[in-house]
Design a protein around this motif. Structure first.
Motif, PDB file in Angstrom:
ATOM      1  N   GLU A 113      85.225 -17.789  62.246  1.00 28.31           N
ATOM      2  CA  GLU A 113      85.674 -18.234  60.183  1.00 28.31           C
ATOM      3  C   GLU A 113      85.152 -17.114  59.240  1.00 28.31           C
ATOM      4  O   GLU A 113      85.838 -17.100  58.026  1.00 28.31           O
ATOM      5  CB  GLU A 113      84.501 -19.462  59.621  1.00 28.31           C
ATOM      6  N   ALA A 114      83.863 -16.280  59.628  1.00 26.62           N
ATOM      7  CA  ALA A 114      83.799 -15.081  58.852  1.00 26.62           C
ATOM      8  C   ALA A 114      84.419 -13.924  58.958  1.00 26.62           C
ATOM      9  O   ALA A 114      84.584 -13.291  58.031  1.00 26.62           O
ATOM     10  CB  ALA A 114      82.384 -15.046  59.083  1.00 26.62           C
ATOM     11  N   LEU A 115      86.136 -14.392  59.813  1.00 24.14           N
ATOM     12  CA  LEU A 115      86.920 -13.293  59.749  1.00 24.14           C
ATOM     13  C   LEU A 115      88.403 -13.228  59.815  1.00 24.14           C
ATOM     14  O   LEU A 115      88.702 -12.706  59.809  1.00 24.14           O
ATOM     15  CB  LEU A 115      86.908 -12.780  61.000  1.00 24.14           C
ATOM     16  N   GLU A 116      88.397 -15.301  59.281  1.00 31.91           N
ATOM     17  CA  GLU A 116      89.024 -15.330  58.657  1.00 31.91           C
ATOM     18  C   GLU A 116      90.710 -14.774  57.435  1.00 31.91           C
ATOM     19  O   GLU A 116      90.081 -14.189  56.455  1.00 31.91           O
ATOM     20  CB  GLU A 116      88.972 -17.182  58.277  1.00 31.91           C
ATOM     21  N   GLY A 117      91.435 -14.044  57.932  1.00 32.40           N
ATOM     22  CA  GLY A 117      92.776 -13.812  57.095  1.00 32.40           C
ATOM     23  C   GLY A 117      92.395 -12.093  57.421  1.00 32.40           C
ATOM     24  O   GLY A 117      92.907 -11.422  56.691  1.00 32.40           O
ATOM     25  N   MET A 118      90.933 -11.484  57.910  1.00 33.04           N
ATOM     26  CA  MET A 118      90.927 -10.542  57.542  1.00 33.04           C
ATOM     27  C   MET A 118      91.718  -9.527  59.157  1.00 33.04           C
ATOM     28  O   MET A 118      92.265 -10.119  59.999  1.00 33.04           O
ATOM     29  CB  MET A 118      90.067 -10.264  58.207  1.00 33.04           C
ATOM     30  N   LEU A 119      91.938  -7.844  58.932  1.00 36.11           N
ATOM     31  CA  LEU A 119      92.613  -7.130  59.958  1.00 36.11           C
ATOM     32  C   LEU A 119      91.831  -6.448  61.025  1.00 36.11           C
ATOM     33  O   LEU A 119      90.214  -6.468  60.162  1.00 36.11           O
ATOM     34  CB  LEU A 119      92.857  -5.781  58.415  1.00 36.11           C
ATOM     35  N   VAL A 120      91.982  -7.231  62.196  1.00 35.75           N
ATOM     36  CA  VAL A 120      90.429  -6.823  62.786  1.00 35.75           C
ATOM     37  C   VAL A 120      91.366  -6.709  64.633  1.00 35.75           C
ATOM     38  O   VAL A 120      92.706  -6.154  64.686  1.00 35.75           O
ATOM     39  CB  VAL A 120      90.009  -8.577  63.457  1.00 35.75           C
ATOM     40  N   ARG A 121      90.600  -5.925  65.486  1.00 37.03           N
ATOM     41  CA  ARG A 121      91.050  -4.804  65.729  1.00 37.03           C
ATOM     42  C   ARG A 121      89.490  -5.321  67.490  1.00 37.03           C
ATOM     43  O   ARG A 121      88.539  -5.471  67.297  1.00 37.03           O
ATOM     44  CB  ARG A 121      90.952  -3.592  66.457  1.00 37.03           C
ATOM     45  N   PHE A 122      90.700  -5.606  68.994  1.00 36.80           N
ATOM     46  CA  PHE A 122      89.680  -6.176  69.493  1.00 36.80           C
ATOM     47  C   PHE A 122      89.194  -5.019  70.933  1.00 36.80           C
ATOM     48  O   PHE A 122      90.538  -4.099  71.213  1.00 36.80           O
ATOM     49  CB  PHE A 122      90.373  -7.262  70.871  1.00 36.80           C
ATOM     50  N   THR A 123      88.404  -4.869  70.741  1.00 33.68           N
ATOM     51  CA  THR A 123      87.590  -3.064  71.102  1.00 33.68           C
ATOM     52  C   THR A 123      87.665  -3.559  73.253  1.00 33.68           C
ATOM     53  O   THR A 123      87.821  -2.184  73.684  1.00 33.68           O
ATOM     54  CB  THR A 123      86.314  -3.165  70.921  1.00 33.68           C
ATOM     55  N   GLN A 124      87.775  -4.086  73.540  1.00 28.51           N
ATOM     56  CA  GLN A 124      88.050  -4.903  75.342  1.00 28.51           C
ATOM     57  C   GLN A 124      89.587  -5.327  75.529  1.00 28.51           C
ATOM     58  O   GLN A 124      90.731  -5.787  74.542  1.00 28.51           O
ATOM     59  CB  GLN A 124      86.975  -6.289  75.772  1.00 28.51           C
ATOM     60  N   PRO A 125      89.940  -4.592  76.931  1.00 26.43           N
ATOM     61  CA  PRO A 125      90.386  -5.235  77.202  1.00 26.43           C
ATOM     62  C   PRO A 125      90.807  -7.152  77.883  1.00 26.43           C
ATOM     63  O   PRO A 125      89.677  -7.534  77.771  1.00 26.43           O
ATOM     64  CB  PRO A 125      90.651  -5.001  78.873  1.00 26.43           C
ATOM     65  N   LEU A 126      92.125  -7.436  77.178  1.00 26.75           N
ATOM     66  CA  LEU A 126      92.268  -8.875  77.243  1.00 26.75           C
ATOM     67  C   LEU A 126      92.828  -8.995  78.062  1.00 26.75           C
ATOM     68  O   LEU A 126      93.614  -9.108  78.609  1.00 26.75           O
ATOM     69  CB  LEU A 126      92.190  -9.454  75.805  1.00 26.75           C
ATOM     70  N   THR A 127      92.213 -10.642  79.149  1.00 23.08           N
ATOM     71  CA  THR A 127      93.349 -10.805  79.954  1.00 23.08           C
ATOM     72  C   THR A 127      94.310 -12.346  79.868  1.00 23.08           C
ATOM     73  O   THR A 127      93.962 -13.187  79.231  1.00 23.08           O
ATOM     74  CB  THR A 127      92.440 -11.253  81.303  1.00 23.08           C
TER      75      THR A 127
END
Length: 615
Positions: free
Chosen positions: A183-197
């Motif tokens: 919720e605190a990141l809603e609408g923001m530009l983000v990047r997932f730092t780990q590999p995701l499956t």
């Protein structure tokens, strides 16, 4: 500002928009902004100057607030920020994401906001610094939504001030302390730092989405390879996932996103991975999702298995749920003759690949027509009389039944098929009995029982909330499945006693995960669960709600266990996107191929046998 941007002005009278651009119109400089609790909204280092704003000028963070809903819901506001995501096309989200360049140092408030433009006309591009006036709206996309998306609706003015300062994506590491932290990141530009499956691809063809998780695929709590703390597993699963969207607002995309190839070989299997995922975090249709701003780069970490793993032995036994193979159209299976042919061709390819000497089938239309049709199609590919069917007619009261086919060159039926008394298998007024057939091996005349079962499913829950058959943690009808398992044990014991043949192989769809009550009941009766011979991460045959687990099993009697040379699950179905199946409805991007892949929704189980003469 390019003149072409001004060309949009002639489209606006039918909508509540006014473009405030030099050369395109005036400004609203008649009023200066009032004092505001945050100074960052007015003087942002590196940002161009915007026209004077009305009294409603606010920081995006003050609009978002630190709770689930905006403190300014329903109020007119003006905000400034950098466009981080452009999704304005008609088939996209009808809007763009705006982010405040300077954070407010409050980790509980988001610096991002969605601006909704129902006209779909493209007005801004990523990287521009803009000023927007409209009304704050908490949007609920479906009746099932447990949360809402904070957005600007009823936009009055959009002012493009110039090129904004660069926005760095906020790094996210899963699992979160709580999925509410999104919720605190809603609408923001983000990047997932780990590999995701990739944990689920069920909606890839319908909504262009993939469910991703950190580390391994998500496992059913009752089927985890390592852990047994069921409640904690469920909680951790919820904290460890994100939905990758395609940024579109349509059903059945014209081009299926994220596939590995552009032809019919393209897939995106559960177990594949993606690295460096970047985009905008948003909420809709009861899920947190990421709309990518960079093309995701996938690794095909779970390649298609062209053939099942070797199981050895001189005989091969298998089971396959054929996903409602009906020759009668518009029932549970195919709706047209073309779909029926496509479904059958996929199933035939899977059966040829299994190359089993005896094969148990689940979810085939009751009666004889569908079974005969399927066997005829197999023999047309493999040679006349390669397979024959054990005909059990129309047992039970369900529209589907279990069935057995076999290779006459490898085994011979001993006497006729056996069906149990129905009373032990009645559930909710209906019955779908198991089927048993005693076989003799042609090479040494050794005999064994093959028993094929399909226990009650976890769906179609009883309406009475007090019913013992409601979901108590193992899906609906768990008590009924457990009773069916006990009836199965008792009936098979009677078969053994009457025939004097102790070697029994039970195969089928038991609709229970590895550590659930029905499976434990069969194991407690003295049968070896052959799936436990597999590496723990191979013990799955089905993916439901983004979680993998085994529903399809092989169980051997104590006397047969030493004669089992191997077991495998051929992962041709559960890991594949459903959009690759035989159906033709809603397939603007039809990737059908007559291969084994997605011939059903369950993976087949294959067992090798070295039948030995008794001393």
């Amino acid at each position: 500002m390019p003149p072409s941007f001004c060309d949009y002005s002639h489209r606006l009278p039918g909508f509540l928009f006014t473009l405030l651009l030099a050369g395109c119109g005036g400004s609203d400089a008649s009023q200066g902004p009032p004092p505001d609790q945050f100074s960052a909204v007015r003087n942002v280092a590196g940002a161009p100057a915007c026209p004077a704003a009305p009294n409603s000028l606010r920081n995006i963070t003050s609009v978002q607030g630190s709770s689930r809903l905006s403190p300014r819901d329903g109020q007119p506001v003006t905000v400034r920020g950098v466009v981080t995501g452009d999704f304005q096309d008609t088939r996209q989200l009808h809007g763009f994401f705006l982010q405040q360049p300077v954070p407010d140092q409050n980790a509980g408030t988001s610096e991002g906001l969605f601006v909704y433009l129902p006209s779909g006309a493209k007005r801004v591009t990523a990287g521009q610094y803009v000023q927007v006036s409209g009304t704050i709206d908490e949007y609920k996309s479906s009746s099932a939504d447990t949360d809402r998306l904070t957005r600007i609706n009823n936009v009055k003015t959009i002012t493009i001030c110039g090129t904004g300062p660069a926005i760095s994506p906020r790094a996210i590491t899963l699992p979160l302390a709580s999925n509410k932290d999104f919720e605190a990141l809603e609408g923001m530009l983000v990047r997932f730092t780990q590999p995701l499956t990739v944990s689920d691809n069920h909606d890839l063809g319908d909504h262009g989405t993939l469910l991703l998780s950190v580390g391994d695929r998500l496992w059913q709590p009752g089927n985890h390879p390592v852990r047994t703390d069921v409640a904690a597993i469920a909680t951790d699963n919820a904290r460890s996932q994100i939905l990758l969207d395609d940024g579109a607002n349509i059903v059945h995309p014209a081009t299926i996103p994220y596939l590995s190839a552009s032809d019919t070989s393209g897939t995106r299997r559960t177990g594949d991975t993606v690295t460096g995922l970047q985009g905008i975090l948003s909420w809709s249709f009861n899920a947190w999702r990421l709309h990518p701003t960079e093309r995701p780069v996938f690794t095909s970490a779970n390649a298609r298995p062209d053939a099942p793993m070797a199981v050895g032995g001189t005989l091969r036994a298998a089971s396959l749920n054929v996903l409602n193979f009906f020759t009668t159209l518009n029932e549970r299976g195919a709706n047209t003759s073309l779909e029926r042919t496509r479904q059958r061709d996929k199933l035939v390819s899977a059966i040829i690949g299994l190359d089993a000497d005896v094969l148990g089938l689940m979810e085939i239309e009751t009666g004889t027509a569908a079974l005969t049709n399927l066997v005829t199609a197999i023999n047309a590919r493999m040679g006349k009389n390669t397979y024959a069917a054990i005909q059990s007619g129309t047992p039970g009261s369900d529209a589907i039944k279990v069935a057995i086919i076999y290779k006459p060159a490898a085994v011979a039926p001993v006497d006729g098929p056996e069906l149990p008394p129905t009373r032990g298998f009645i559930v909710d007024g209906g019955v779908r009995p198991p089927l048993a057939q005693r076989f003799s091996a042609r090479d040494n005349q050794r005999e064994f029982w093959l028993v094929v079962s399909h226990l009650k499913s976890k769906s179609s829950c009883p309406r009475d909330s007090r019913s013992i058959e409601r979901d108590r943690g193992q899906g609906c009808w768990n008590a009924a499945r457990t009773r069916q398992a006990a009836s199965l044990d008792s009936w098979v014991a009677d078969l053994v006693s009457r025939s004097g043949e102790p070697d029994v192989l039970m195969l089928g769809d038991f609709n229970a995960y590895l550590s659930e009550d029905p499976i434990r009941a069969i194991e407690a009766a003295g049968y070896e669960n052959l799936l436990r011979r597999l590496p723990a991460k191979e013990r799955y045959s089905y993916v439901f709600a983004g979680q993998s687990g085994a529903l399809d099993y092989g169980f051997s009697s104590k006397t047969l266990a030493a004669q089992v040379s191997g077991v495998t699950i051929w992962h041709i179905n559960a890991d594949e996107p459903g959009v690759l199946d035989y159906n033709t409805e809603s397939r603007p991007d039809d990737r059908y191929a007559a291969t084994p892949f997605r011939s059903s929704d369950h993976d087949p189980v294959l067992v090798g046998l070295n039948l030995q003469l008794r001393r």
